[in-house]
Each structure stands twice: as structure tokens, then as C-alpha cells.
Design a protein around this motif. Structure first.
Motif, short mmCIF file in Angstrom:
data_model
loop_
_atom_site.label_atom_id
_atom_site.label_comp_id
_atom_site.label_asym_id
_atom_site.label_seq_id
_atom_site.Cartn_x
_atom_site.Cartn_y
_atom_site.Cartn_z
N LYS A 122 0.83 -1.21 0.00
CA LYS A 122 0.00 0.00 0.00
C LYS A 122 0.86 1.27 0.00
N SER A 123 2.06 1.18 0.56
CA SER A 123 2.94 2.36 0.60
C SER A 123 3.63 2.60 -0.73
N ASN A 124 3.87 1.53 -1.48
CA ASN A 124 4.74 1.65 -2.66
C ASN A 124 4.00 1.54 -3.98
N GLU A 125 2.72 1.27 -3.93
CA GLU A 125 1.98 1.09 -5.19
C GLU A 125 0.78 2.03 -5.19
N MET A 126 1.06 3.27 -5.50
CA MET A 126 0.07 4.35 -5.40
C MET A 126 -0.19 4.99 -6.77
N ILE A 127 -0.08 4.22 -7.82
CA ILE A 127 -0.13 4.80 -9.17
C ILE A 127 -1.46 5.52 -9.44
N ALA A 179 -3.30 7.24 -7.18
CA ALA A 179 -3.23 8.57 -6.55
C ALA A 179 -2.27 9.47 -7.33
N GLU A 180 -1.23 8.87 -7.91
CA GLU A 180 -0.21 9.68 -8.59
C GLU A 180 -0.69 10.21 -9.94
N LEU A 181 -1.32 9.32 -10.73
CA LEU A 181 -1.68 9.71 -12.11
C LEU A 181 -3.16 9.95 -12.30
N GLY A 182 -3.98 9.35 -11.43
CA GLY A 182 -5.42 9.27 -11.73
C GLY A 182 -6.22 10.41 -11.14
N TYR A 183 -5.57 11.43 -10.56
CA TYR A 183 -6.38 12.48 -9.94
C TYR A 183 -7.10 13.27 -11.03
N ARG A 184 -8.32 13.63 -10.70
CA ARG A 184 -9.22 14.24 -11.67
C ARG A 184 -9.96 15.33 -10.91
N TYR A 185 -10.08 16.50 -11.56
CA TYR A 185 -10.71 17.64 -10.88
C TYR A 185 -12.22 17.57 -11.06
N GLU A 186 -12.92 17.53 -9.94
CA GLU A 186 -14.39 17.46 -9.97
C GLU A 186 -14.97 18.79 -9.52
N GLY A 187 -16.07 19.18 -10.15
CA GLY A 187 -16.79 20.38 -9.69
C GLY A 187 -16.01 21.65 -9.92
N SER A 188 -15.06 21.62 -10.85
CA SER A 188 -14.25 22.82 -11.11
C SER A 188 -14.99 23.76 -12.05
N PRO A 189 -14.90 25.06 -11.82
CA PRO A 189 -15.55 26.02 -12.74
C PRO A 189 -14.85 26.13 -14.09
N LEU A 190 -13.74 25.38 -14.27
CA LEU A 190 -13.03 25.41 -15.56
C LEU A 190 -13.28 24.16 -16.40
N ALA A 216 -15.81 21.18 -18.14
CA ALA A 216 -17.16 20.85 -18.60
C ALA A 216 -17.57 19.53 -17.96
N GLY A 217 -18.17 19.61 -16.79
CA GLY A 217 -18.48 18.40 -16.01
C GLY A 217 -19.42 17.48 -16.76
N GLU A 218 -19.15 16.18 -16.71
CA GLU A 218 -20.10 15.18 -17.20
C GLU A 218 -20.63 14.49 -15.96
N LEU A 219 -21.84 13.99 -16.04
CA LEU A 219 -22.42 13.34 -14.86
C LEU A 219 -21.69 12.04 -14.55
N GLY A 220 -21.46 11.80 -13.27
CA GLY A 220 -20.80 10.55 -12.87
C GLY A 220 -19.29 10.68 -12.95
N GLY A 221 -18.67 9.64 -13.46
CA GLY A 221 -17.20 9.68 -13.56
C GLY A 221 -16.60 8.48 -12.88
N PRO A 222 -15.42 8.06 -13.34
CA PRO A 222 -14.77 6.89 -12.74
C PRO A 222 -14.42 7.14 -11.28
N ALA A 223 -14.33 6.06 -10.52
CA ALA A 223 -13.98 6.17 -9.09
C ALA A 223 -12.53 6.64 -8.97
N HIS A 224 -12.24 7.30 -7.86
CA HIS A 224 -10.85 7.68 -7.56
C HIS A 224 -10.20 6.52 -6.83
N GLU A 225 -9.27 5.86 -7.49
CA GLU A 225 -8.60 4.70 -6.89
C GLU A 225 -7.18 5.10 -6.50
N PHE A 226 -6.72 4.69 -5.33
CA PHE A 226 -5.33 4.98 -4.94
C PHE A 226 -4.35 4.05 -5.66
N ARG A 227 -4.73 2.78 -5.75
CA ARG A 227 -3.76 1.76 -6.13
C ARG A 227 -3.70 1.50 -7.62
#
Ligand code: FAD
Length: 531
Positions: free
Chosen positions: A391-396, A398-409, A411-422
């Protein structure tokens, strides 16, 4: 009357985050001043791994080669071991590729699941002077060490900051102030912004050693091979970390006295070696997130707003993400094309990433604690650590998959993939980082994309881009239309048209030109009303 502006952006703190921000602003031609209270960068241990996302960012900044040249050799594996001592067979071994091996995997990868750049081990005490030297080459950047931030006042147009340098107090007027002044941030305190979460969880003693012979002697009598982390299965949570030169090592342990750190190092190595202990200090584990990332014309980034346990390595890497998000938004606002939502989006986008990183670090450190608690029963420890240490060393995710939700910049689509750490699942969902894809001739798509906004027209679509182009030009926002004929990009991205921001996060995607190019341009540049 307009005040006389000394510098457009004043940055407090030349840790890695303040330095990256200064370079990114300088590359965008923004006049900025970076102040640091220390007289010079210090040779003190802290972080040692730039993750893949940070290295992708460094590639876009044109500094990735310098960072790799200063860091660990590309052929050394990043393996993690659990040991009793370095002269005994390892209890557990998790393999992680060297940069060379990771690059070979990336070269073959066609499904977007891997980053464009592998991680890089580089000690913070190597990275900071390197970033400083790069910042100092940029004509619009002034770097002032031996210069302490004291206090500030802000109004609607500027910030007036008191600083102390060579015993004298001076006032600097800037358009914006950014506190990159670390966990104890005075800028944050003066804004009245609190950190929430769990502080002072566990106290560690850390020491830095120079030991020229250790790396070459590994493996010692059937002990573990070369690697990055050696965790000792004991009741002191001891762990040894190889630093970038392979001649320096740090040891962490929950010991009470500085002088005990010699004996602990010798016990961990298990055989006599010649070494020098260069430093001993203390650090505390925290899991904290600031309630806000900005107020008015003052912004906060890095450890000033999020403190995580290094399990997962999301501290500095998260801060680099903040710096890069803030840099283009400050530049766009100062250059006049950014609307009011551009800077307002900083807190919305980066605080959610900070929160997810604190959660990821909590998850990883709980895993670490689980196996650590079993030190008296080694068989059970190994069984549990086989799962929990990963869990400490396999965080790909969290590293690459972050996605901005609810941002005013975005064009939000409804739903969206889950935020996974691993796990990282490539996606062009609006708000996500554009997944890496190889184009013909083994060219990375990132390298084809310029520094402003980009509309990708993929796989030969004839959709008209002139409406959006006209609107972006009328806003004076930097914009290009880029035709990507390769079907590989269409297969991975799933759409014919993708609008990207300067930081390569997706604003919008579709198969037909947007129905209202004016609305889309306004949204992307922060001129649209908040949702
Ligand atoms: C043991 C350990 C291992 C770690 N490993 C990793 C890792 O592998 N990966 C990772 O991503 N992170 C890691 N981290 C976390 C990482 O070190 C921090 O997240 C990172 O240093 C934060 O950078 P920063 O620039 O925000 O703050 P800092 O590095 O704290 O820099 C803040 C700067 O501001 C200056 N300053 C403060 N107050 C003032 C003032 N009033 N006036 C002027 N200057 C001021 C300070 O002198 C300092 O130079 C680790 C941390 C520790 C303790």
C-alpha cells in the motif's frame, strides 16, 4: 492611484514547491520574487522520490534531463525489503524496477496505463539546489536567500509584505503572494486558516550517514540485494533509505536519543563498515489538510496546506501538483486573458487532491502499522506485510489518476470513474490528466502539445475548430489546434475532439464541435459563471 509594484508574484519559501512555482512562473514570463529565510539550500535529508507525475511535469518544463542527471543512476533497482539486518536473508522482498527497466516497460506500453516518465530517486538536498540554479537563470525570476517573510497586508489590488534581510526590514508590493513556507506556514497562520486532521501522530529520529562502501558490499553474506528501502522488523519502526549518491543513507527509528542512532545504524547493517554520521534530527508524522488554500490575493501550496506521512510519497509530489496548477492560472490572470474563475478554481481543484492524498497516505500508513505491530511474530509479520506494505509503494492511482471534480473550468459530465489509490485506469473524463500515448515514430503526445490551450482533432476528424479558435483569439488566450492522425490516440481517448488546458488536464471532449464555442472558451479560461 495604482501602487508601484515591485514584483508580480512574491513566493515565500524555497523548498521544492516554491522553487517549482518560481520556475513555472518564470518560464511563463511572469515577474516573480522567491524569498527564503535560510542563507543557502541545506544538506539535510527529507524526501527522495519524485513520482512519475512529477517527472512528467518536469519533462514539460524542460528540466527532466537535469533532474535525472543529478539523481540516482538509472540502473539501480527501487526494491523494498523487510529484514532483520542487512547481513541476513531478507524476510520479504518486493521488486520495483530501476528507471531503465521502467522505461523499457513504458516503451512497450500501448494502453495508456503507464506514465510517460518513470519515477526518479533524487534526494531533496540535491533537488533543491538544482531547482534554485534553474530558477536563477530565468530573467523574470529573482531568488533571494537570507530573506525572511514577516507579515503581509492585502487589499483589492495588491499585497504589501514585510520582509527581513541582513537585519533590515523592507516592504515589497506584489499583485499576489504565495506561501510555500512549509508545515509551520506563517503565511497560512496570518490568513487565519487552520489545518484539520491528525497531527503529531508518531515521532521519529532520523539520521544521515555517509558510508562509501555499503552499496558496493551489498549483498552482504546472503542478505538483501540493492534496493531503496530496507525496513527492519523490530519494535522501533526502523527503516534504512538509500539516497541518490548511493554513498549516503538515512535511518529512521522511534528512538529517544540522538546518540542511539549510531548503534541503530550499526545493528541494521550487521557487519562493521566505515561511516560518518552527518546529521541527526527529529520529524513527526501528520495527516493534515488546510481548511482553505487561498484568501483574496494570497495563495498557499505544498506542505503549507497538506501534511502527509511519507508512506506513498505524496508530500512533495502533491506540492509540485499545486505549484503547476497555480502557475498557469496566475500567469493567465496577470496576462489579462484569465477570468475571475481561473484563480478561484485553484482551491477547488487542489484541495480535493490534497484531501485524497491525505486519505491515501492514511490508508498506506495504516497498512504499515498493521505489519509493524507484529514484530514479535515474524511469520505472521511477513504474511501480513506481503499485502500491507504494498500500500505504501503502489500508489499509481493517486499519482496519475487524480481528476478535478466540480471545477468552474471543466465541462463536467455526470458521474465519472472512481478515484482509486492503487490502480490507474486511463481516462479522458473531463478534469483528468491526458493519458500518455505513443504516436507514430515513437513520439509522445505530450511533446507535440504546446504550452497553451490545445484542441486535439484526432484520427482525421473534419470537425470545424474555427469557432473555438476565434473565441480564444478574442480572449487573447494562448491556443492551438493540433491534428493527431494516429488511430492509437482515438482508440485510447475514445473521442475525436479533446480540449486541453495548459497543464494537460481535459476541459471538454466530444465527437462534434461544441455547440457554443463562446461558452466553451469562456469556461476554459475562467470567464463563465460558477456552476
Ligand atoms: C523523512 C521524510 C521523507 C519524505 N519523503 C518524501 C518522498 O519520498 N516523496 C514526497 O513527495 N515527499 C516526501 N516527503 C515530504 C516532503 O519532504 C515535503 O512534502 C516537502 O518538503 C514539501 O515541500 P514544500 O516546499 O511545500 O515545503 P518545505 O520543504 O518545508 O519548504 C518550505 C521552505 O520555506 C522556508 N520558510 C519557512 N518560513 C519562512 C519564512 N517566514 N520566510 C522565508 N522562508 C520561510 C523554509 O526555510 C523552507 O525552505 C518526506 C518528508 C520526510 C520528513
Amino acid at each position: 492611484m495604482q501602487p508601484l509594484i515591485d514584483t508580480e508574484v512574491l513566493i515565500v519559501g524555497a523548498g521544492p514547491v516554491g522553487l517549482v512555482l518560481a520556475i513555472a512562473l518564470g518560464q511563463a514570463g511572469v515577474r516573480c520574487t522567491l524569498i527564503e529565510r535560510k542563507d543557502a539550500p541545506q544538506f539535510l535529508p527529507k524526501m527522495e522520490r519524485c513520482n512519475a507525475r512529477t517527472m512528467e511535469i518536469f519533462r514539460r518544463m524542460g528540466i527532466v534531463g537535469k533532474v535525472r542527471a543529478a539523481g540516482l543512476r538509472a540502473d539501480v533497482p527501487m526494491d523494498v525489503y523487510i529484514v532483520k539486518a542487512l547481513n541476513q536473508p531478507p524476510l520479504l522482498h518486493h521488486e520495483y524496477p530501476s528507471v531503465d527497466a521502467a522505461r523499457r516497460e513504458i516503451d512497450k506500453c500501448t494502453d495508456g496505463t503507464l506514465p510517460l516518465e518513470p519515477y526518479q530517486l533524487i534526494s531533496q538536498y540535491t533537488l533543491e539546489p538544482l531547482l534554485k540554479s534553474i530558477a536563477e537563470t530565468l530573467p523574470s525570476v529573482t531568488v533571494r536567500y537570507g530573506c525572511e517573510f514577516l507579515s503581509f497586508q492585502q487589499d483589492d489590488v495588491s499585497v504589501s509584505t514585510k520582509i527581513k534581510t541582513s537585519g533590515k526590514i523592507q516592504t515589497l508590493i506584489s499583485r499576489y503572494l504565495v506561501g510555500c513556507d512549509g508545515g509551520g506556514s506563517l503565511v497560512r497562520q496570518q490568513l487565519g486558516i487552520k489545518l484539520s486532521g491528525d497531527g503529531n501522530l508518531l515521532r521519529f529520529r532520523q539520521a544521515l550517514y555517509r558510508c562509501d562502501e555499503l552499496f558496493d558490499r551489498i549483498p552482504i553474506s546472503g542478505g538483501p540485494g540493492h534496493g531503496r528501502h530496507y525496513h527492519v522488523a523490530d519494535d522501533k519502526a526502523t527503516f534504512l533509505i538509500m539516497q541518490d549518491s548511493t554513498k549516503h543513507w538515512t535511518l529512521h527509528a522511534t528512538l529517544e536519543r540522538d546518540e542511539d542512532m549510531r548503534g541503530q545504524f550499526e545493528k541494521t547493517i550487521g557487519v562493521p563498515v566505515k561511516y560518518e554520521m552527518l546529521y541527526v534530527g527529529e520529524w513527526k508524522q501528520n495527516l493534515l489538510l488546510a481548511d482553505h488554500f487561498s484568501k483574496g490575493r494570497v495563495f498557499l501550496a505544498g506542505d503549507a496546506v497538506h501534511l502527509v506521512i511519507p508512506t506513498g510519497g505524496l508530500g512533495m509530489n502533491g506540492g509540485v501538483g499545486d505549484a503547476i496548477d497555480l502557475a498557469w492560472k496566475l500567469a493567465g490572470t496577470l496576462q489579462g486573458w484569465g477570468g475571475p474563475q481561473l484563480l478561484a478554481s485553484y482551491e477547488i481543484e487542489r484541495r480535493q487532491v490534497g484531501g485524497r492524498n491525505v486519505a491515501a497516505s492514511t490508508y498506506a500508513s495504516q497498512g504499515r502499522r498493521k505489519w509493524r505491530g507484529l514484530w514479535a511474530n515474524l511469520d505472521e509479520l511477513v504474511r501480513v506485510a506481503e499485502v500491507e506494505q504494498r500500500k505504501s509503494n503502489e500508489m499509481i492511482g493517486a499519482e496519475l489518476g487524480y481528476r478535478y471534480e466540480g471545477s468552474p473550468l471543466i465541462a463536467g459530465e455526470l458521474g465519472g470513474p472512481a478515484h482509486e489509490f492503487r490502480e490507474y485506469v486511463p481516462t479522458t473524463w473531463p478534469g483528468a490528466r491526458l493519458p500518455h500515448v505513443w504516436l507514430d515514430g515513437h513520439k509522445a503526445i505530450q511533446d507535440r502539445i504546446g504550452s497553451g490551450y490545445t484542441l486535439l482533432r484526432i484520427a482525421g476528424t473534419k470537425e470545424d475548430a474555427s469557432g473555438l479558435q476565434k473565441e480564444m483569439i478574442s480572449l487573447k488566450a494562448p491556443f492551438q489546434v493540433l491534428d493527431i492522425p494516429e488511430a492509437a490516440a482515438r482508440d485510447l481517448y475514445g473521442f475525436d475532439l479533446i480540449l486541453l488546458r495548459p497543464d494537460l488536464h481535459v476541459v471538454w471532449r466530444g465527437n462534434k464541435a461544441h455547440a457554443s464555442p463562446r461558452e466553451l472558451a469562456a469556461l476554459a479560461t475562467g470567464h463563465a459563471s460558477p456552476p
